[in-house]
Design an enzyme around this catalytic site. Structure first.
Site, PDB file in Angstrom:
ATOM      1  N   ARG A 172     -24.341 104.541 -44.552  1.00  0.00           N
ATOM      2  CA  ARG A 172     -25.190 105.675 -44.913  1.00  0.00           C
ATOM      3  C   ARG A 172     -24.618 106.107 -46.246  1.00  0.00           C
ATOM      4  NH1 ARG A 172     -28.262 108.879 -46.880  1.00  0.00           N
ATOM      5  NH2 ARG A 172     -29.126 110.726 -45.817  1.00  0.00           N
ATOM      6  N   HIS A 175     -23.314 111.026 -49.820  1.00  0.00           N
ATOM      7  CA  HIS A 175     -24.283 112.119 -49.882  1.00  0.00           C
ATOM      8  C   HIS A 175     -23.623 113.426 -49.450  1.00  0.00           C
ATOM      9  CE1 HIS A 175     -24.293 110.955 -45.642  1.00  0.00           C
ATOM     10  NE2 HIS A 175     -24.782 112.156 -45.366  1.00  0.00           N
ATOM     11  N   HIS A 177     -25.082 117.667 -47.901  1.00  0.00           N
ATOM     12  CA  HIS A 177     -26.222 118.470 -47.447  1.00  0.00           C
ATOM     13  C   HIS A 177     -25.977 119.943 -47.745  1.00  0.00           C
ATOM     14  CE1 HIS A 177     -27.122 114.962 -44.913  1.00  0.00           C
ATOM     15  NE2 HIS A 177     -25.886 115.046 -44.450  1.00  0.00           N
ATOM     16  N   GLU A 181     -23.170 119.506 -40.974  1.00  0.00           N
ATOM     17  CA  GLU A 181     -23.494 118.308 -40.185  1.00  0.00           C
ATOM     18  C   GLU A 181     -22.458 118.118 -39.073  1.00  0.00           C
ATOM     19  OE1 GLU A 181     -24.273 114.517 -42.308  1.00  0.00           O
ATOM     20  OE2 GLU A 181     -22.653 113.699 -41.060  1.00  0.00           O
ATOM     21  N   HIS A 220     -19.656 112.990 -48.389  1.00  0.00           N
ATOM     22  CA  HIS A 220     -19.042 112.076 -47.432  1.00  0.00           C
ATOM     23  C   HIS A 220     -19.810 110.762 -47.373  1.00  0.00           C
ATOM     24  CE1 HIS A 220     -21.988 114.654 -45.345  1.00  0.00           C
ATOM     25  NE2 HIS A 220     -22.257 113.605 -44.557  1.00  0.00           N
ATOM     26  N   GLU A 242     -33.968 114.687 -43.509  1.00  0.00           N
ATOM     27  CA  GLU A 242     -33.213 113.622 -44.161  1.00  0.00           C
ATOM     28  C   GLU A 242     -33.718 113.350 -45.574  1.00  0.00           C
ATOM     29  OE1 GLU A 242     -30.190 112.905 -43.031  1.00  0.00           O
ATOM     30  OE2 GLU A 242     -30.540 110.769 -42.798  1.00  0.00           O
TER      31      GLU A 242
END
Length: 464
Positions: A172, A175, A177, A181, A220, A242
């Site tokens: 993944r 990124h 947010h 999370e 992360h 997302e």
């Protein structure tokens, strides 16, 4: 009545037919004169030439599930799995359904088809099957994700969930947010890495049953190790999507390369092959088995254990009670997740998570295995019963009472997540057990013998 019949049309001139007034209808058009796809204007309203069908809808073949004809207020779970043509009948309530219908929905959601008589009105929609969520696919079969948020559960405003799968070696991409999370590993193993505002670095391997948390804004990465992995992400914002994540590929693609070169102290030519945009989930070089080979630190060193972003919940023993088990992780033991409290609950067949409510938080629930049902009660008198299967999300607003009953023949396992600094709830049974008995007797018209059996200690799970 004057009735003139023509070869291909009818003119009606009348004022009453069988005592009912009629309109004088225009001459019906020849079939060839009808507008495409539309019938004659003479078909509007009453006409004595109208043809009525008299279909018998009472002759429907069906069978009742065990308990379906009992008093509706008993509310026994109805198992429609092997029932031919399930019908919306409970006790003396309801009636037959001649169709159209999809029996598979009825078998999956018996309490929607034939709700207990104690249901009243309609609460919020407290159920969403992740299997109905749109899948966002990664590159080269590297994995996928699907999400639940206010787009599909409009009233689930405090939290949203993302179910994500990474194939072996897949990433993944890097990124961060705006939302926090929190994650539970469902299977497999991943390597997670991050840094905080002080430049302290973090890296760890987590596997099935373990938890991680990344605060808002903390960048992360996640990479699956051998065998791949799946995990459930929970965000502290019901509107989370997302598609609104800060991705390293997009950041690099949308800054002038001269600026990138200056910022990262490299030649501008180094960026000629960077991705044009989002990678999302993509295949990568397998991580080394020795995690120390990937440890990278600054002068500030690694993140201290107390502030670690992972918690190896899989190694915490569950507290066993009659009817199942429960284990809790919250900021008391996992401080970095300062507003996430969770319980992993196992309920044996016939038992149930007791009637309870959370005074300080909504509850976001994910069902991992088994079959369950719950009644959500919202004041003053609204109650709806929902059925849950593996992969379903449940949502119960703050202070709204509910239970979760195991109605299958195997253990029911689910995750309860709160936005709170510790896991807490109020038990209906304990409240009544600790209230002066005469108050309960006078209020509910119960016998002293009955009231004396109410629990004084919180049971969490009660055995049926």
């Amino acid at each position: 009545m004057l009735l003139k019949i023509f070869a291909l049309g009818v003119i009606v001139s009348s004022t009453f037919v069988h005592g009912a007034p009629t309109r004088t209808s225009p001459e019906r058009r020849q079939d060839g004169d009808n507008p495409p796809f539309r019938g004659s204007t003479a078909l509007v309203g009453y006409n004595p030439t109208n043809t009525l069908t008299n279909e018998d809808t009472d002759d429907i073949e069906f069978e009742f599930a065990p308990g379906q004809t009992a008093d509706a207020n008993i509310g026994q779970y109805l198992n429609f799995e092997d029932i031919e043509n399930p019908q919306p009948i409970r006790g003396s309530r309801g009636g037959t359904d001649p169709g159209p219908q999809t029996p598979e929905y009825s078998r999956l959601n018996p309490d929607k088809l034939a709700p207990p008589g104690t249901d009243h009105g309609q609460t919020i929609n407290a159920q969403w099957p992740m299997g109905l969520s749109h899948v966002k696919a990664g590159i080269d079969r590297a994995g996928w994700s699907r999400q639940e948020n206010t787009q599909v559960m409009p009233d689930a405003k405090a939290m949203a969930g993302v179910d994500m799968r990474l194939e072996p070696g897949a990433y993944r991409e890097l990124h961060w947010h705006v939302a926090g999370e929190w994650a539970l590993m469902l299977n497999g193993t991943v390597r997670i890495a991050a840094i905080n505002e002080e430049g302290e670095s973090f890296i760890d391997d987590v596997s099935k049953g373990d938890v991680w948390f990344f605060p808002p804004g903390v960048p992360h990465s996640i990479q699956a190790l051998d065998g791949g992995a799946e995990f459930m992400l929970v965000f502290d914002d019901g509107d989370f999507s997302e598609d609104n994540t800060f991705l390293i590929t997009e950041i690099m693609a949308h800054h002038p390369r001269e600026v990138l070169a200056k910022d990262l102290s490299v030649d501008i030519s180094a960026f000629q092959d960077i991705p044009a945009g989002e990678l999302f989930i993509f295949p990568g070089t397998p991580a080394p088995h020795n995690i120390s080979e990937q440890n990278v630190t600054s002068s500030t060193g690694p993140i201290t254990p107390r502030d670690s972003y992972s918690f190896h919940w899989s190694e915490q023993p569950a507290h066993r009670v009659e009817g199942g088990s429960i284990k809790i992780v919250d900021p008391v033991t996992f401080p970095i997740a300062s507003n996430f409290a969770a319980a992993l609950v196992t309920v044996h067949p016939g038992a149930m998570r007791e009637i309870h409510w959370h005074p300080a938080s909504d509850e976001w629930t994910f069902f991992l295995s088994g079959k369950g049902r719950a009644t959500l009660f919202t004041p003053p008198r609204t109650a709806t019963t929902f059925d849950y299967l593996p992969g379903d999300v449940g949502y119960f607003p703050q202070s709204n009472s509910h239970y979760i009953e195991n109605v299958g023949d195997e253990d029911l396992v689910f995750l309860e997540v709160l936005q709170a600094d510790r896991f807490s709830d109020i038990s209906l049974g304990q409240w009544l057990g600790l209230t002066p008995p005469q108050v309960v007797i006078d209020t509910l018209n119960l016998s002293p013998e009955t009231v004396s059996k109410f629990p004084k200690e919180k049971p969490f799970i009660v055995q049926g």
